[in-house]
Scaffold this active site. Structure first.
Site: not given
Ligand SMILES: CC/C=C/CC(=O)SCCNC(=O)CCNC(=O)[C@H](O)C(C)(C)COP(=O)(O)OP(=O)(O)OC[C@H]1O[C@@H](n2cnc3c(N)ncnc32)[C@H](O)[C@@H]1OP(=O)(O)O
Length: 718
Positions: A61, A100, A103, A123
């Protein structure tokens, strides 16, 4: 958004498009809903593949949407409709399938992944649970124990582990989308009855109650006071005990308790804060995006005590070739035995292999002549460090970066001992250096942007969270800690016990209270520093015994050290232990008598102190120092301080870090309490609210993400 096209004649290919991680924003969800509808309605399409653009399936998400009004199609019915489809839907997973994203893949009928992909339901690390059916489908697919582990820890698994667990149907080394399309063609027309996970039952288990009791104990112990892991256990229990539809209701209910919680806000703030610290800047204008790090292939460590050994291991684990120097023969011999076994243990833990020849040992500094970077980790003594830096400046190549692991000494002074002060920075590791995530990169007045960038990049390569901070006594972390420790000592003088103070801090969420922590790290460490600073003078009597440089001072720690009570290592400290090196802290009547006598000697009348006062005195004074550090430009933003405290000092992550906590409590309240305590203790000047804190309140207490503007305005007026 999502792109839809028909490929190989009969496969509807849906590509999620939301760089960089294809997060499921409202427009992506809408794109998926529209594309699925189109694919299912197109008679030419016999099967469907869902993939992500640019080699990433989906990072889950869109976390940035959580704080806002949610719009667009919700995830649960979207995934339900995919699972209910009468054409096979295949997830083609590359890069990441997280939250998500996984999921969504669990709603598909088949999952094919590239071997390098990572999967997980993280999450819980955001203060949430996998509420798009994750808590109900995963246990049905891989069994309750494995699902409990993944959901409560949020850990990412490799494709190989996911295959073994049964999350994936196939893993490929080739082009995943091509493989998935071929696979989709091959299953066209097959029955989907056995492919809809929601229709599965969880594999039966003999003793569900004890399994969940154990899981609950484990999560409560791992993150004291965190609510999301508890809700995760409850949701998985629902999967194990209820039909799918009722389980989904329970998942929804539990998510509702978490979604707007302070802990979720804190953890989501911290997710972005961790990433913000990488975008460092210094008051002189050096920045992460304009500074070029230098390549570091070979590094050296000088001094192989506890810290030096840990740093050597961390460098070797990062794939560097390391020259480890120790001038004392006995210490060198011990290190030669200890380092390889630390490396071996690390390799077993991390499932990696290490190159045993990557470390060479030497008794002379001359051995570092050809390295790209040196980390000095000798005893914390300025005269000794001066000598080392003078030697290094002669021995090393002119462009070698010289770093010091000092935890508080003046980096500028050490730089002045060298021919190239612009190549000197602090790299302050935390013990054990090969385990702890935090690295403070300390830039001096003359450190070049390239030197800072190189140390920051090396830290990242070593798997550390590197935070750039300016040079001052104790840098950011230890400078704030000093205030916190002093307040804890004062509380003892006023009537508290170590047990009371520790209980308050542990209930707040610290893994250990200040006194138990001090026993673990050794009381003699701080004593040595205070002696060097001319503070630890227990010969003083009367009122001057408790005053230094006109301010209140508590000699309690010094007195304990004089009694040989150095903490766990001597079996006695603020607590007693069954033997020297013992781990279990027990209340010590000797200590309580000692405190009674001490108070009587100094005419201190003990009063009743409650947990709230302990928290306010210890934490608000630490926070106040944090504001002072921001004001002075020692740290560039509140995220830096929060990352330092969470990764280096055990601040509970679900409280976001000290600066975020101040924002949650309310800046006005922090000011009001500090003022009150300052009135009661006028000889403690740092209880006075910092100028920045007052200015933020005067500016209407803006939320934490706007503090940098107030700091910037102030600095531009200077
Ligand atoms: C209705 C509620 C439902 C909830 C279910 C969910 O899905 S909650 C979200 C669960 N997902 C996560 O926790 C994953 C989070 N992301 C990561 O772990 C990592 O970003 C990655 C996907 C493994 C990629 O890692 P990498 O090192 O390649 O990149 P960065 O971590 O530096 O990320 C790049 C930029 O992307 C932004 N970002 C990453 N994930 C998300 C996200 N889920 N939503 C929004 N933005 C995300 C991150 O902040 C970085 O942005 P910058 O502006 O460069 O800081």
């Amino acid at each position: 958004m999502a792109q839809y096209r028909r490929v190989s004649g009969s496969v509807g290919l849906i590509t999620l498009q939301n760089p960089p991680v294809n997060a499921l924003s409202a427009s992506v969800r809408q794109g998926i809903v529209d594309s699925v509808k189109r694919a299912l309605g197109d008679q030419k399409v016999k099967s469907v593949v869902i993939c992500g653009q640019n080699g990433v399936f989906c990072g889950g998400a869109d976390i940035r949407e959580f704080g806002r009004q949610m719009s667009g199609p919700p995830l649960v019915p979207m995934i339900h409709d995919i699972e209910a489809a009468n054409k096979p839907v295949v997830a083609a997973i590359e890069g990441s399938a997280l939250g998500g994203g996984l999921e969504l893949a669990l709603g598909c009928h088949y999952r094919i992944s590239h071997s390098k992909a990572k999967l997980g339901l993280p999450e819980v690390t955001l203060g949430l649970l996998p509420a798009a059916g994750g808590t109900q489908r995963l246990p049905r697919l891989i069994g309750v124990p494995a699902a409990l582990n993944l959901i409560t820890t949020g850990r990412h698994v490799t494709a190989a582990e996911a295959l073994q667990l049964g999350i994936l149907d196939h893993v490929t080394e080739h082009n995943t989308v091509d493989v998935a399309v071929k696979f989709a063609l091959s299953v066209t027309g097959e029955s989907l009855d056995g492919r809809r996970i929601s229709s599965f039952s969880c594999a039966p288990l003999s003793d569900l109650d004890s399994l969940f009791e154990e899981a609950m104990l484990k999560v409560r112990g791992a993150a004291r006071g965190a609510i999301a892991p508890v809700a995760c256990v409850q949701a998985v229990r629902a999967a194990a005990t209820l039909p799918y539809a009722q389980g989904m209701e329970r998942e929804k209910e539990l998510m509702a308790t978490l979604f707007h919680s302070g802990q979720a806000r804190a953890l989501q703030y911290f997710f972005f804060a961790q990433r913000a610290v990488g975008r460092w800047s210094t008051p002189s204008g050096a920045r992460w995006d304009t500074s070029q790090p230098r390549p570091v292939r070979k590094a050296a460590v000088i001094g192989l005590g506890t810290m030096g050994r840990g740093i050597t291991v961390a460098l070797a684990q990062a794939g560097l070739s390391v020259v480890a120097v120790e001038t004392h023969a006995k210490q060198l011999m011990e290190a030669k035995k200890a380092v390889p076994s630390m490396l071996k243990r690390g390799a077993v833990r991390g499932g990696t292999t290490i190159e045993p020849d990557s470390i060479t040992y030497s008794e002379t500094v001359q051995a570092v002549a050809d390295v790209d970077l040196v980390i000095e980790a000798v005893f914390e003594d300025m005269a000794l460090k001066e000598k080392v830096f003078q030697q290094l400046s002669i021995v090393c190549k002119p462009d070698t970066l010289l770093c010091t692991n000092t935890s508080s000494l003046d980096v500028d002074h050490l730089a002045s001992q060298t021919r190239h002060p612009e190549l000197v920075v602090g790299m302050h590791f935390f013990a054990p250096a090969h385990v702890m995530k935090l690295l403070e990169v300390v830039y001096g007045r003359r450190s070049s942007p390239a030197a800072v960038a190189t140390a920051m990049q090396l830290g990242k390569k070593m798997g550390k969270v590197s935070v750039a901070v300016g040079n001052c006594r104790g840098f950011a972390g230890n400078r704030m800690l000093k205030r916190y420790l002093e307040q804890a000592f004062f509380l003892l003088e006023e009537g508290a016990t170590p047990e009371l103070v520790d209980r308050a801090l542990e209930e707040f969420g610290f893994p250990m209270g200040v006194f138990r922590m001090s026993d673990l790290s050794g009381l003699d460490v701080g004593w040595r520093v205070r002696k060097a600073d001319g503070l630890a003078d227990t010969s003083l009597t009367g009122t001057s015994a408790r005053v230094r440089q006109g301010c209140r001072y508590s000699p309690l720690g010094d007195l304990l050290c004089e009694h040989g009570r150095f903490g766990q290592k001597t079996g006695r400290g603020w607590y007693q232990y069954d033997k020297p090196g013992g781990r279990v802290a027990k209340s010590d009547p000797w200590l309580h008598n000692f405190l009674d006598e001490y108070r009587a000697r100094h005419g201190l009348v003990p009063r009743c102190i409650d947990q709230q006062e302990v928290l306010e005195r210890c934490l608000f004074v630490l926070i106040n120092e944090g504001f002072q550090i921001l004001e002075e430009g020692i740290a560039a933003g509140p995220e830096d301080i929060d990352a330092i405290y969470v990764f280096g000092y055990g601040w509970p992550r679900h409280r976001g870090g000290p600066m975020f906590y101040a924002d949650m409590v309310g800046l006005e309240r922090v000011v009001e309490r500090l003022e009150r305590y300052h009135q009661a203790h006028p000889n403690v000047p740092y209880l006075q609210p910092s100028g920045l804190l007052r200015r933020l309140v005067a500016n209407g207490s803006p939320p934490i993400h706007k503090w940098r503007n107030v700091i910037k305005n102030r600095n531009s007026q200077l």
